[in-house]
Scaffold this motif. Structure first.
Motif, PDB file in Angstrom:
ATOM      1  N   GLU A   7       0.817  -1.222   0.000  1.00 30.43           N
ATOM      2  CA  GLU A   7       0.000   0.000   0.000  1.00 30.43           C
ATOM      3  C   GLU A   7       0.849   1.270   0.000  1.00 30.43           C
ATOM      4  O   GLU A   7       0.518   2.251  -0.668  1.00 30.43           O
ATOM      5  CB  GLU A   7      -0.918   0.004   1.224  1.00 30.43           C
ATOM      6  CG  GLU A   7      -1.883  -1.171   1.266  1.00 30.43           C
ATOM      7  CD  GLU A   7      -2.637  -1.247   2.578  1.00 30.43           C
ATOM      8  OE1 GLU A   7      -2.354  -0.407   3.481  1.00 30.43           O
ATOM      9  OE2 GLU A   7      -3.517  -2.124   2.712  1.00 30.43           O
ATOM     10  N   ARG A   8       1.942   1.238   0.749  1.00 32.92           N
ATOM     11  CA  ARG A   8       2.754   2.446   0.903  1.00 32.92           C
ATOM     12  C   ARG A   8       4.104   2.058   1.485  1.00 32.92           C
ATOM     13  O   ARG A   8       4.320   0.909   1.881  1.00 32.92           O
ATOM     14  CB  ARG A   8       2.074   3.457   1.829  1.00 32.92           C
ATOM     15  CG  ARG A   8       1.792   2.907   3.229  1.00 32.92           C
ATOM     16  CD  ARG A   8       1.028   3.886   4.098  1.00 32.92           C
ATOM     17  NE  ARG A   8       0.656   3.290   5.373  1.00 32.92           N
ATOM     18  CZ  ARG A   8       1.435   3.266   6.459  1.00 32.92           C
ATOM     19  NH1 ARG A   8       2.655   3.820   6.399  1.00 32.92           N
ATOM     20  NH2 ARG A   8       1.029   2.713   7.577  1.00 32.92           N
ATOM     21  N   GLY A  15       7.950  -1.710   2.857  1.00 28.11           N
ATOM     22  CA  GLY A  15       6.618  -1.736   2.274  1.00 28.11           C
ATOM     23  C   GLY A  15       5.591  -2.150   3.304  1.00 28.11           C
ATOM     24  O   GLY A  15       5.835  -3.041   4.125  1.00 28.11           O
ATOM     25  N   ALA A  31       5.844   0.869  -2.780  1.00 27.84           N
ATOM     26  CA  ALA A  31       4.408   1.148  -2.855  1.00 27.84           C
ATOM     27  C   ALA A  31       3.868   0.820  -4.244  1.00 27.84           C
ATOM     28  O   ALA A  31       4.498   1.111  -5.264  1.00 27.84           O
ATOM     29  CB  ALA A  31       4.157   2.614  -2.529  1.00 27.84           C
ATOM     30  N   SER A  53       6.749  -1.752  -9.200  1.00 34.11           N
ATOM     31  CA  SER A  53       6.352  -0.345  -9.272  1.00 34.11           C
ATOM     32  C   SER A  53       7.012   0.314 -10.476  1.00 34.11           C
ATOM     33  O   SER A  53       8.163   0.005 -10.801  1.00 34.11           O
ATOM     34  CB  SER A  53       6.778   0.378  -7.992  1.00 34.11           C
ATOM     35  OG  SER A  53       6.741   1.778  -8.165  1.00 34.11           O
ATOM     36  N   TRP A  83       8.856  10.539  -0.708  1.00 35.21           N
ATOM     37  CA  TRP A  83       8.724   9.686   0.483  1.00 35.21           C
ATOM     38  C   TRP A  83       9.466  10.282   1.665  1.00 35.21           C
ATOM     39  O   TRP A  83       8.918  10.373   2.770  1.00 35.21           O
ATOM     40  CB  TRP A  83       9.272   8.284   0.178  1.00 35.21           C
ATOM     41  CG  TRP A  83       9.506   7.471   1.414  1.00 35.21           C
ATOM     42  CD1 TRP A  83       8.556   6.955   2.248  1.00 35.21           C
ATOM     43  CD2 TRP A  83      10.776   7.120   1.983  1.00 35.21           C
ATOM     44  NE1 TRP A  83       9.162   6.294   3.303  1.00 35.21           N
ATOM     45  CE2 TRP A  83      10.517   6.378   3.160  1.00 35.21           C
ATOM     46  CE3 TRP A  83      12.094   7.343   1.601  1.00 35.21           C
ATOM     47  CZ2 TRP A  83      11.525   5.873   3.961  1.00 35.21           C
ATOM     48  CZ3 TRP A  83      13.111   6.835   2.401  1.00 35.21           C
ATOM     49  CH2 TRP A  83      12.836   6.113   3.557  1.00 35.21           C
TER      50      TRP A  83
END
Length: 420
Positions: A7-8, A15, A31, A53, A83
């Motif tokens: 998710e993030r 992660g 993410a 990603s 981030w």
């Protein structure tokens, strides 16, 4: 093995996913990725990246995902900067603060000028490197691309020094610092040395051209006094003394501190260390500097005595955690700088909030403790400006912050903004 959607990125660079109602942390996943992982408790081992990603790039080091020194090395630069800046935003938000935050400043420069290597003894052989993520396992490395060129020979020297003490079987930490005069090394964990060990260590220091070798801060051999440049001063470095991780990082932080103190006549530098800010500030203002490390204060004063063109600089050893400068003691200063360790400066922030100092410049290496201390200053009537996140710990979740708090701005009508 389970398939997980990331998710993030979390605050440690791992992660974050979900396995049912349970939150799971997956090191080295990014993410938006779908991965296969083996779950153990609330952590998982990354086995395969099923859907990568679009921000995933090739890491720069072959030890990445093995050595725990870097948390986020496979993330494209723009996403990485978002981030890392977001770590500060999240800490402020969690503290109930809504403050303007500038873009992330890259201050890696030529690389890290200090590093701590770990050594573990395995049947008489010293294994030297960094620890694996969330583990005490040593990952042996031959080189690190994040180190400044002046530390190019550090790992070879670390292995030689650790091997001399391998028969003791004790874990060691080897603190290396690049100075103007070569590498300075402080051994930690060995305890008192035997005569034959001292002799062998001195010989190794000669072979590897170390400037100085110490053991728990006690001198083993001095070949050249290790000095560092701070502004116009040359400062003799105490063994194992704190420095900003990179020269570029120190320069970036100091430039903002000096700019914010423009026009000041009297400045207090709290948690001053060896004078990274005090010696620069003394070029234009009278400075009083305090730190709990007496040897660091003495080094700063030695640097001041050897420099020309400085205004009066006073230094004193004082534990600002237990004996912060009181609001009354702060009264003579029009600017105060504070740069505490990771725990922050709770007691000192409370005294500053009660003081009438016009400008407070906060420097921090922890977004969480910064947010707490900032909240105290804001509650005391200060307003904040020029919040800048600075990245000198590339690929790690550590971030530096510089911010200016002003009573003059507060009187001008700017208000503290709270969430909710």
């Amino acid at each position: 093995m389970k398939q997980l959607f990331i998710e993030r990125l979390g605050h440690r660079g791992e992660g974050v996913s979900r396995d049912g109602d349970r939150r799971v942390f997956v090191p080295y996943a990014l993410a938006g990725e779908t991965v296969a992982a083996e779950i153990a408790g609330d952590h998982a081992c990354l086995l395969e990246i099923i859907e990568p990603s679009p921000d995933r790039i090739a890491p720069i080091c072959p030890c990445y995902t093995h050595c725990g020194g870097c948390a986020v090395q496979a993330l494209a630069s723009e996403a990485y900067a978002q981030w890392k800046r977001g770590l500060v935003e999240a800490a402020l938000r969690n503290a109930g603060l809504s403050l303007d935050l500038g873009p992330l400043v890259d201050a890696h420069g030529a690389g890290r000028r200090r590093a701590t290597f770990h050594a573990r003894m395995d049947r008489g052989r010293a294994r030297v490197g960094f620890m694996a993520a969330r583990s005490h396992e040593i990952i042996e490395i031959d080189a690190c691309p994040l180190l400044a060129p002046e530390l190019a020979g550090a790992l070879s020297a670390a292995r030689a020094l650790a091997q001399i003490l391998a028969a003791r079987g004790k874990p060691l930490d080897l603190w290396f610092t690049a100075t103007l005069d070569g590498m300075d090394v402080d051994l930690r964990g060995a305890g008192p040395l035997e005569e034959h060990e001292t002799g062998a260590l001195i010989a190794a220091a000669e072979r590897h051209d170390l400037a100085r070798l110490s053991n728990h801060g006690r001198l083993v051999t001095l070949r050249r006094p290790p000095m560092i440049a701070v502004g116009a001063a040359r400062v003799p470095l105490p063994p194992g003394a704190f420095l900003q991780a990179t020269q570029a990082g120190e320069a970036a932080i100091a430039a903002r501190v000096v700019e914010a103190a423009t026009g000041a006549r009297r400045v207090a530098d709290l948690f001053c260390g060896v004078g990274a800010f005090a010696l620069r500030l003394a070029e234009n203002a009278r400075v009083a500097a305090y730190d709990s490390a007496a040897d660091a204060v003495e080094a700063m004063m030695a640097g001041a005595r050897g420099a020309t063109g400085l205004r009066p600089l006073e230094g004193a050893a004082r534990d600002l955690f237990t004996r912060p400068l009181t609001a009354q003691e702060l009264a003579p200063f029009d600017v105060v700088v504070f740069d505490p360790p990771r725990a922050g400066a709770l007691a000192q922030a409370k005294e500053l909030a009660q003081s009438k100092v016009n400008t407070v410049i906060a420097v921090s290496c922890s977004a969480q403790s910064f947010a707490r201390d900032a909240s105290i200053l804001l509650s005391g009537g200060y307003s904040a400006r020029n919040l800048t996140p600075i990245d000198q710990f590339r690929f790690s979740p550590h971030v530096e912050i510089v911010a200016v708090f002003s009573r003059e701005t507060a009187r001008g009508g700017a208000k503290r903004r709270l969430l909710g």
